[in-house]
Design a protein around this motif. Structure first.
Motif, PDB file in Angstrom:
ATOM      1  N   UNK A 177      -8.551  13.084  -2.038  1.00 59.99           N
ATOM      2  CA  UNK A 177      -9.065  12.415  -0.744  1.00 59.99           C
ATOM      3  C   UNK A 177      -9.262  13.130   0.315  1.00 59.99           C
ATOM      4  N   UNK A 178      -8.251  14.157   0.494  1.00 60.23           N
ATOM      5  CA  UNK A 178      -8.569  15.216   1.830  1.00 60.23           C
ATOM      6  C   UNK A 178      -9.857  15.813   1.557  1.00 60.23           C
ATOM      7  N   UNK A 179     -10.344  16.199   0.610  1.00 57.82           N
ATOM      8  CA  UNK A 179     -11.662  16.888   0.675  1.00 57.82           C
ATOM      9  C   UNK A 179     -12.743  15.884   0.929  1.00 57.82           C
ATOM     10  N   UNK A 180     -12.457  14.633   0.386  1.00 58.27           N
ATOM     11  CA  UNK A 180     -13.431  13.498   0.817  1.00 58.27           C
ATOM     12  C   UNK A 180     -13.694  13.259   2.207  1.00 58.27           C
ATOM     13  N   UNK A 181     -12.184  13.052   2.709  1.00 56.25           N
ATOM     14  CA  UNK A 181     -12.168  12.976   4.216  1.00 56.25           C
ATOM     15  C   UNK A 181     -12.922  14.243   5.142  1.00 56.25           C
ATOM     16  N   UNK A 182     -12.533  15.421   4.663  1.00 54.44           N
ATOM     17  CA  UNK A 182     -13.219  16.595   5.410  1.00 54.44           C
ATOM     18  C   UNK A 182     -14.844  16.381   5.148  1.00 54.44           C
ATOM     19  N   UNK A 183     -15.192  16.081   4.468  1.00 54.37           N
ATOM     20  CA  UNK A 183     -16.980  16.046   4.316  1.00 54.37           C
ATOM     21  C   UNK A 183     -17.195  14.643   5.051  1.00 54.37           C
ATOM     22  N   UNK A 184     -16.562  13.731   5.234  1.00 49.37           N
ATOM     23  CA  UNK A 184     -16.707  12.503   6.065  1.00 49.37           C
ATOM     24  C   UNK A 184     -16.630  13.074   7.453  1.00 49.37           C
ATOM     25  N   UNK A 185     -15.906  13.405   7.874  1.00 47.10           N
ATOM     26  CA  UNK A 185     -15.687  14.299   9.364  1.00 47.10           C
ATOM     27  C   UNK A 185     -16.903  15.193   9.681  1.00 47.10           C
ATOM     28  N   UNK A 186     -17.145  15.819   8.810  1.00 48.42           N
ATOM     29  CA  UNK A 186     -18.435  17.043   9.030  1.00 48.42           C
ATOM     30  C   UNK A 186     -19.688  16.079   9.026  1.00 48.42           C
ATOM     31  N   UNK A 187     -19.843  15.133   8.119  1.00 44.26           N
ATOM     32  CA  UNK A 187     -20.895  14.087   8.252  1.00 44.26           C
ATOM     33  C   UNK A 187     -20.979  13.417   9.569  1.00 44.26           C
ATOM     34  N   UNK A 188     -20.048  12.902   9.945  1.00 47.73           N
ATOM     35  CA  UNK A 188     -19.811  12.258  11.444  1.00 47.73           C
ATOM     36  C   UNK A 188     -20.258  13.258  12.496  1.00 47.73           C
ATOM     37  N   UNK A 189     -19.751  14.370  12.455  1.00 47.50           N
ATOM     38  CA  UNK A 189     -20.190  15.604  13.471  1.00 47.50           C
ATOM     39  C   UNK A 189     -21.837  15.684  13.573  1.00 47.50           C
ATOM     40  N   UNK A 219       0.932  -1.050   0.019  1.00 44.85           N
ATOM     41  CA  UNK A 219       0.025  -0.072  -0.041  1.00 44.85           C
ATOM     42  C   UNK A 219       0.770   1.151   0.009  1.00 44.85           C
ATOM     43  N   UNK A 220       0.470   2.078  -0.746  1.00 46.11           N
ATOM     44  CA  UNK A 220       0.957   3.655  -0.393  1.00 46.11           C
ATOM     45  C   UNK A 220       0.559   4.224   0.894  1.00 46.11           C
ATOM     46  N   UNK A 221       1.185   5.186   1.256  1.00 45.78           N
ATOM     47  CA  UNK A 221       0.921   5.866   2.535  1.00 45.78           C
ATOM     48  C   UNK A 221      -0.542   6.273   2.647  1.00 45.78           C
ATOM     49  N   UNK A 222      -1.005   6.779   1.423  1.00 43.34           N
ATOM     50  CA  UNK A 222      -2.299   7.322   1.362  1.00 43.34           C
ATOM     51  C   UNK A 222      -3.063   6.136   1.576  1.00 43.34           C
ATOM     52  N   UNK A 223      -3.277   4.942   1.129  1.00 39.62           N
ATOM     53  CA  UNK A 223      -4.002   3.857   1.202  1.00 39.62           C
ATOM     54  C   UNK A 223      -3.781   3.242   2.688  1.00 39.62           C
ATOM     55  N   UNK A 224      -2.937   3.293   3.285  1.00 39.04           N
ATOM     56  CA  UNK A 224      -2.572   2.626   4.525  1.00 39.04           C
ATOM     57  C   UNK A 224      -3.422   3.857   5.525  1.00 39.04           C
ATOM     58  N   UNK A 225      -3.442   5.061   5.198  1.00 48.87           N
ATOM     59  CA  UNK A 225      -3.854   6.143   6.264  1.00 48.87           C
ATOM     60  C   UNK A 225      -5.513   5.929   5.733  1.00 48.87           C
ATOM     61  N   UNK A 226      -5.881   5.715   4.695  1.00 46.62           N
ATOM     62  CA  UNK A 226      -7.517   5.480   4.648  1.00 46.62           C
ATOM     63  C   UNK A 226      -7.713   4.189   5.283  1.00 46.62           C
ATOM     64  N   UNK A 227      -7.164   2.984   5.231  1.00 49.38           N
ATOM     65  CA  UNK A 227      -7.268   1.827   6.032  1.00 49.38           C
ATOM     66  C   UNK A 227      -7.527   2.184   7.654  1.00 49.38           C
ATOM     67  N   UNK A 244      -0.591  12.190   3.898  1.00 52.85           N
ATOM     68  CA  UNK A 244      -0.181  11.211   2.868  1.00 52.85           C
ATOM     69  C   UNK A 244      -1.525  10.999   1.894  1.00 52.85           C
ATOM     70  N   UNK A 245      -2.815  11.902   2.026  1.00 55.10           N
ATOM     71  CA  UNK A 245      -3.836  11.610   0.958  1.00 55.10           C
ATOM     72  C   UNK A 245      -3.634  12.896   0.094  1.00 55.10           C
ATOM     73  N   UNK A 246      -4.195  12.425  -1.264  1.00 53.98           N
ATOM     74  CA  UNK A 246      -4.004  13.365  -2.010  1.00 53.98           C
ATOM     75  C   UNK A 246      -5.233  14.472  -1.910  1.00 53.98           C
ATOM     76  N   UNK A 247      -5.299  15.486  -2.781  1.00 55.09           N
ATOM     77  CA  UNK A 247      -6.182  16.546  -2.468  1.00 55.09           C
ATOM     78  C   UNK A 247      -7.539  16.134  -2.655  1.00 55.09           C
TER      79      UNK A 247
END
Length: 239
Positions: free
Chosen positions: A169-181, A135-143, A164-167
């Motif tokens: 993936x970063x936007x997707x992660x931020x959306x996910x965090x906001x949804x969790x909140x 895995x790349x660093x980004x893929x490990x971070x997603x796991x 380690x995430x690309x731009x």
């Protein structure tokens, strides 16, 4: 409403050095609080006090209204922690890593639930049965992010979570965090990324040299102004 996380005049001295100095903040259910600062500011140290791995030299930290020192295991049971460099086993695939660490946490989940979490972090299906060492660093971070989600705790502690995430993936992660909140979870994120903090957080605390030197809050329906925070961050770092 009782804050999920609270630091009250938190101070910590290690080897004669003041790492945290009278730090106070709260994070409530449904809120994303970002602790922003440069290297050595004390961000990760703050997370470790909430987990009970470091004991305050002064002040206290509380989880769910109860002092962590009173029952460390009870505090940890409410928290999923995502370190900057998650320790995953290279000889295991994504499914095996997640199943193993969830078993250690006493949480049994189905393969379908694991797939749903991996879908949420956008890890490709073809990668899920590959050994982690490929895995790349980004893929490990997603796991690792999927693992934190599968813990299904009311509180998430995130240490440089987009490392380690690309731009995209970063936007997707931020959306996910906001949804969790939005679903009621409390998120405490530490980062040196001004843009990311302002994009995702309801409130940002600026930490420098172990002191909380600034606080920024989003107006209703808006994001925190990135330029204002960046100017404060740059000023403090240059001081």
């Amino acid at each position: 409403m009782t804050p999920s996380l609270e630091a009250r005049s938190l101070s910590l001295v290690r080897d004669g050095n003041v790492v945290l100095n009278q730090v106070s903040f709260t994070a409530a259910p449904g809120e994303v609080y970002a602790l922003l600062g440069g290297n050595g500011a004390g961000k990760s140290t703050t997370l470790l006090t909430f987990l009970g791995f470091l004991q305050p030299s002064g002040g206290k930290v509380l989880v769910g209204g109860r002092e962590v020192a009173a029952d460390i295991e009870a505090a940890r049971a409410q928290i999923a922690y995502l370190p900057e460099a998650a320790s995953l086993y290279g000889h295991l695939d994504a499914y095996e890593n997640l199943s193993y660490f969830l078993d250690l946490a006493g949480r049994k989940v189905t393969r379908a639930a694991i797939d749903a979490a991996l879908d949420q972090v956008a890890l490709p299906h073809a990668a899920r049965t590959r050994r982690m060492q490929a895995f790349s660093k980004g893929m490990r971070q997603k796991t690792a992010i999927a693992l934190a989600l599968l813990r299904d705790t009311p509180i998430l502690l995130l240490d440089e979570p987009t490392s380690g995430l690309d731009p995209v993936a970063i936007d997707e992660f931020h959306d996910m965090v906001k949804a969790l909140a939005a679903a009621g979870r409390t998120v405490l994120m530490v980062t040196h990324d001004v843009y990311g903090a302002c994009q995702v957080a309801d409130r940002v605390g600026l930490l420098r040299g172990g002191r909380l030197v600034g606080s920024f809050e989003a107006a209703e329906g808006q994001r925190i102004d990135t330029e204002t925070v960046h100017a404060a961050f740059a000023e403090r770092e240059a001081a």
